[in-house]
Write a protein that holds these residues in place. Structure first.
Motif, PDB file in Angstrom:
ATOM      1  N   LEU A 138       0.837  -1.204   0.000  1.00 58.91           N
ATOM      2  CA  LEU A 138       0.000   0.000   0.000  1.00 58.91           C
ATOM      3  C   LEU A 138       0.870   1.251   0.000  1.00 58.91           C
ATOM      4  CD1 LEU A 138      -2.728  -1.075   2.614  1.00 58.91           C
ATOM      5  CD2 LEU A 138      -2.980  -0.968   0.129  1.00 58.91           C
ATOM      6  N   CYS A 139       1.809   1.286  -0.923  1.00 60.94           N
ATOM      7  CA  CYS A 139       2.783   2.386  -0.934  1.00 60.94           C
ATOM      8  C   CYS A 139       2.167   3.713  -1.338  1.00 60.94           C
ATOM      9  CB  CYS A 139       3.935   2.044  -1.863  1.00 60.94           C
ATOM     10  SG  CYS A 139       4.878   0.605  -1.311  1.00 60.94           S
ATOM     11  N   GLY A 140       0.949   3.697  -1.857  1.00 58.11           N
ATOM     12  CA  GLY A 140       0.279   4.944  -2.186  1.00 58.11           C
ATOM     13  C   GLY A 140      -0.261   5.671  -0.976  1.00 58.11           C
ATOM     14  N   ILE A 141      -0.280   4.994   0.185  1.00 54.68           N
ATOM     15  CA  ILE A 141      -0.675   5.617   1.453  1.00 54.68           C
ATOM     16  C   ILE A 141       0.600   5.995   2.190  1.00 54.68           C
ATOM     17  CG2 ILE A 141      -1.934   5.335   3.616  1.00 54.68           C
ATOM     18  CD1 ILE A 141      -3.534   3.106   2.312  1.00 54.68           C
ATOM     19  N   LYS A 142       0.698   7.236   2.613  1.00 51.74           N
ATOM     20  CA  LYS A 142       1.937   7.713   3.248  1.00 51.74           C
ATOM     21  C   LYS A 142       1.876   7.411   4.746  1.00 51.74           C
ATOM     22  CE  LYS A 142       4.967  11.788   2.801  1.00 51.74           C
ATOM     23  NZ  LYS A 142       6.054  11.162   2.049  1.00 51.74           N
ATOM     24  N   THR A 143       2.185   6.171   5.110  1.00 54.63           N
ATOM     25  CA  THR A 143       2.139   5.773   6.512  1.00 54.63           C
ATOM     26  C   THR A 143       3.517   5.916   7.150  1.00 54.63           C
ATOM     27  OG1 THR A 143       2.780   3.428   6.421  1.00 54.63           O
ATOM     28  CG2 THR A 143       0.539   3.978   5.743  1.00 54.63           C
ATOM     29  N   ILE A 144       3.553   5.800   8.477  1.00 56.79           N
ATOM     30  CA  ILE A 144       4.837   5.914   9.177  1.00 56.79           C
ATOM     31  C   ILE A 144       5.552   4.570   9.275  1.00 56.79           C
ATOM     32  CG2 ILE A 144       3.991   7.856  10.544  1.00 56.79           C
ATOM     33  CD1 ILE A 144       3.971   5.867  12.956  1.00 56.79           C
ATOM     34  N   GLU A 174      10.507   3.967  -6.757  1.00 53.77           N
ATOM     35  CA  GLU A 174      10.831   5.298  -6.242  1.00 53.77           C
ATOM     36  C   GLU A 174      12.081   5.181  -5.385  1.00 53.77           C
ATOM     37  OE1 GLU A 174       7.675   6.740  -3.689  1.00 53.77           O
ATOM     38  OE2 GLU A 174       7.205   4.717  -3.024  1.00 53.77           O
ATOM     39  N   CYS A 175      12.385   6.211  -4.605  1.00 53.38           N
ATOM     40  CA  CYS A 175      13.547   6.174  -3.715  1.00 53.38           C
ATOM     41  C   CYS A 175      13.090   6.038  -2.272  1.00 53.38           C
ATOM     42  CB  CYS A 175      14.387   7.433  -3.889  1.00 53.38           C
ATOM     43  SG  CYS A 175      15.152   7.597  -5.516  1.00 53.38           S
ATOM     44  N   ALA A 176      14.037   5.951  -1.355  1.00 50.94           N
ATOM     45  CA  ALA A 176      13.721   5.754   0.055  1.00 50.94           C
ATOM     46  C   ALA A 176      12.884   6.893   0.610  1.00 50.94           C
ATOM     47  CB  ALA A 176      15.005   5.596   0.879  1.00 50.94           C
ATOM     48  N   HIS A 177      13.145   8.120   0.171  1.00 53.23           N
ATOM     49  CA  HIS A 177      12.320   9.239   0.625  1.00 53.23           C
ATOM     50  C   HIS A 177      12.181  10.307  -0.457  1.00 53.23           C
ATOM     51  CE1 HIS A 177      16.311  10.898   1.614  1.00 53.23           C
ATOM     52  NE2 HIS A 177      16.498   9.829   2.358  1.00 53.23           N
ATOM     53  N   SER A 178      12.034   9.851  -1.699  1.00 50.36           N
ATOM     54  CA  SER A 178      11.825  10.774  -2.812  1.00 50.36           C
ATOM     55  C   SER A 178      11.360   9.991  -4.038  1.00 50.36           C
ATOM     56  CB  SER A 178      13.118  11.549  -3.122  1.00 50.36           C
ATOM     57  OG  SER A 178      14.206  10.662  -3.307  1.00 50.36           O
ATOM     58  N   ASN A 179      11.011  10.715  -5.082  1.00 44.14           N
ATOM     59  CA  ASN A 179      10.676  10.105  -6.365  1.00 44.14           C
ATOM     60  C   ASN A 179      11.877  10.171  -7.293  1.00 44.14           C
ATOM     61  OD1 ASN A 179       7.567  11.482  -5.762  1.00 44.14           O
ATOM     62  ND2 ASN A 179       7.705   9.342  -6.342  1.00 44.14           N
ATOM     63  N   VAL A 180      11.894   9.295  -8.284  1.00 47.83           N
ATOM     64  CA  VAL A 180      12.959   9.314  -9.268  1.00 47.83           C
ATOM     65  C   VAL A 180      12.332   9.202 -10.661  1.00 47.83           C
ATOM     66  CG1 VAL A 180      13.342   6.803  -9.141  1.00 47.83           C
ATOM     67  CG2 VAL A 180      15.177   8.308  -9.968  1.00 47.83           C
ATOM     68  N   CYS A 181      12.882   9.959 -11.605  1.00 45.02           N
ATOM     69  CA  CYS A 181      12.420   9.911 -12.989  1.00 45.02           C
ATOM     70  C   CYS A 181      13.633  10.135 -13.875  1.00 45.02           C
ATOM     71  CB  CYS A 181      11.324  10.942 -13.241  1.00 45.02           C
ATOM     72  SG  CYS A 181      11.820  12.640 -12.876  1.00 45.02           S
ATOM     73  N   MET A 182      13.413  10.177 -15.191  1.00 42.10           N
ATOM     74  CA  MET A 182      14.569  10.344 -16.071  1.00 42.10           C
ATOM     75  C   MET A 182      14.202  11.112 -17.330  1.00 42.10           C
ATOM     76  SD  MET A 182      15.037   6.483 -17.586  1.00 42.10           S
ATOM     77  CE  MET A 182      13.834   5.744 -18.699  1.00 42.10           C
ATOM     78  N   LEU A 183      15.202  11.770 -17.892  1.00 44.48           N
ATOM     79  CA  LEU A 183      15.100  12.393 -19.210  1.00 44.48           C
ATOM     80  C   LEU A 183      15.780  11.477 -20.213  1.00 44.48           C
ATOM     81  CD1 LEU A 183      16.011  16.118 -18.433  1.00 44.48           C
ATOM     82  CD2 LEU A 183      13.804  15.310 -19.299  1.00 44.48           C
ATOM     83  N   LYS A 184      15.075  11.182 -21.296  1.00 38.43           N
ATOM     84  CA  LYS A 184      15.639  10.330 -22.346  1.00 38.43           C
ATOM     85  C   LYS A 184      15.084  10.793 -23.690  1.00 38.43           C
ATOM     86  CE  LYS A 184      18.003   6.715 -23.797  1.00 38.43           C
ATOM     87  NZ  LYS A 184      19.475   6.589 -23.610  1.00 38.43           N
ATOM     88  N   GLY A 195      -0.535   2.717  -6.899  1.00 37.19           N
ATOM     89  CA  GLY A 195      -0.473   2.174  -5.550  1.00 37.19           C
ATOM     90  C   GLY A 195       0.858   1.582  -5.167  1.00 37.19           C
ATOM     91  N   GLN A 196       1.813   1.491  -6.102  1.00 42.18           N
ATOM     92  CA  GLN A 196       3.113   0.894  -5.819  1.00 42.18           C
ATOM     93  C   GLN A 196       4.133   1.919  -5.360  1.00 42.18           C
ATOM     94  OE1 GLN A 196       3.449  -2.549  -5.949  1.00 42.18           O
ATOM     95  NE2 GLN A 196       1.249  -2.290  -6.249  1.00 42.18           N
ATOM     96  N   MET A 197       3.771   3.191  -5.433  1.00 40.17           N
ATOM     97  CA  MET A 197       4.658   4.259  -5.000  1.00 40.17           C
ATOM     98  C   MET A 197       3.803   5.464  -4.660  1.00 40.17           C
ATOM     99  SD  MET A 197       6.154   5.643  -8.646  1.00 40.17           S
ATOM    100  CE  MET A 197       5.931   7.396  -8.357  1.00 40.17           C
TER     101      MET A 197
END
Length: 281
Positions: A138-144, A174-184, A195-197
C-alpha cells in the motif's frame, strides 16, 4: 522556539513534548503523515500536502479531529512560532491513544513537528544505490511504517550515497524518501503510481513544468539499466525540487542533457521561491 512540537492542542519545544505511552503510533505504526518545507516562513504547496495527508488518513480509516482548512491555518501559525524561517514541516494523524488492541477504540491524534532545515541546493548532484523494494503493498498511502525506507537510507549513507532507488519485479519504483524519474531523448519518463509508489507532489510540479516547456511526459515502467542509460536521472521531493544524479551503484550516469535539466531546474526553483513567498505574506 527552535523546534516546535504540537500534540492534540499542546505546543512545546520538541525535546520537552511528551505523548501518552498508549499511543497507537508506538504499538502499531497506526498513523499517516505528510511533510513539506518552508522558506522564509512561507511553506511550499502546503494545501497540496495537507490534501494528500487527508487522503492517506481516509485510506487508513483515520478520521482527523480537525477540518482541513483549520489544520492548514494551524500549521501556518506553528511555522510562525519558529526562531528561523527555513524549516522542515512534518504533519501526522494517528489512531490515538488507548489500550493495545488491534481494533481502534480511541480518538485520532494530531501531530506537527517543525524544525530548521533547508531545501537542497540547486548545484547538488546525487549519488544513488539500488536496493530491492521489500515494502508492503500500500505504498500509495503515506504511513509511518518506514522500516524498509530506513534500512535503504542507512545502506545509502554507509556507502556515501545520497539516496537508494527501490527496484521491484525488475522495475524502478521510487527512492527511500523521494521520487525518481529520467530524461531520455527529450522526454521526461516517470514510473506510474498505481499504488506501488507515492504520487509525489514535487514530481507533479516537475511534470507541469515540462508541460509549460513543451517537453513530452510519459508515465511508464522502466528498468534500472534504463535509468543508468538515461540522459539525466532526476530525484524530486518536497526538499529536493529537481536534483540530477551523477552515479548509480558506483557507475557514472546522466550528464547528457544539461540544457533541458537546467531549464527545468530554473522553473522549479523559481516556482518554489514564488510559492513560499506568497504563503509567507
Amino acid at each position: 522556539m527552535r523546534e516546535v512540537a504540537y500534540y492534540n492542542g499542546e505546543i512545546r519545544e520538541a525535546g520537552e513534548m511528551k505523548v501518552p505511552f498508549l499511543e497507537r503510533t508506538a504499538f502499531f505504526g497506526d498513523a499517516v503523515y505528510d511533510a513539506t518545507y518552508a522558506v522564509g516562513y512561507g511553506s511550499f504547496a502546503l494545501a497540496e500536502h495537507v490534501a494528500r495527508l487527508y487522503f492517506s488518513a481516509r485510506r487508513a480509516g483515520i478520521e482527523p479531529r480537525v477540518e482541513q482548512s483549520e489544520f492548514i491555518g494551524l500549521v501556518r501559525s506553528l511555522i510562525k512560532k519558529c526562531d528561523e524561517g527555513d524549516l522542515f514541516v512534518y504533519m501526522q494523524f494517528s489512531g490515538g491513544a488507548g489500550r493495545r488492541e488491534h481494533a481502534r477504540r480511541s480518538k485520532p491524534s494530531v501531530w506537527v513537528y517543525i524544525f530548521p532545515k533547508s531545501i537542497e541546493k540547486k548545484e547538488k548532484r546525487y549519488k544513488l544505490i539500488s536496493v530491492p523494494d521489500i515494502r508492503y503493498g500500500l505504498c500509495g498511502i503515506k504511513t509511518i511504517n518506514l522500516l524498509p525506507n530506513v534500512l535503504a537510507a542507512n545502506a545509502a549513507a554507509q556507502t556515501g550515497a545520497d539516496e537508494s532507488v527501490f527496484v521491484r519485479g525488475g522495475f524502478v519504483t521510487e527512492c527511500a524518501h523521494s521520487n525518481v524519474c529520467m530524461l531520455k531523448g527529450g522526454e521526461l519518463i516517470a514510473p506510474p503510481a498505481r499504488g506501488q509508489m507515492l504520487e509525489g507532489i514535487s514530481l507533479r510540479h516537475l511534470m507541469l513544468a515540462c508541460k509549460e516547456s513543451e517537453i513530452p511526459v510519459s508515465r511508464r515502467n522502466f528498468t534500472l539499466e534504463e535509468l543508468k542509460c538515461a540522459d539525466e536521472a532526476i530525484v524530486t521531493s518536497s526538499g529536493v525540487p529537481c536534483t540530477p544524479c551523477e552515479r548509480l551503484d558506483g557507475v557514472k550516469i546522466g550528464g547528457r542533457d544539461g540544457k533541458t535539466l537546467e531549464k527545468l531546474q530554473d522553473i522549479l526553483y523559481m516556482q518554489y521561491e514564488f510559492y513560499c513567498a506568497m504563503d509567507g505574506r
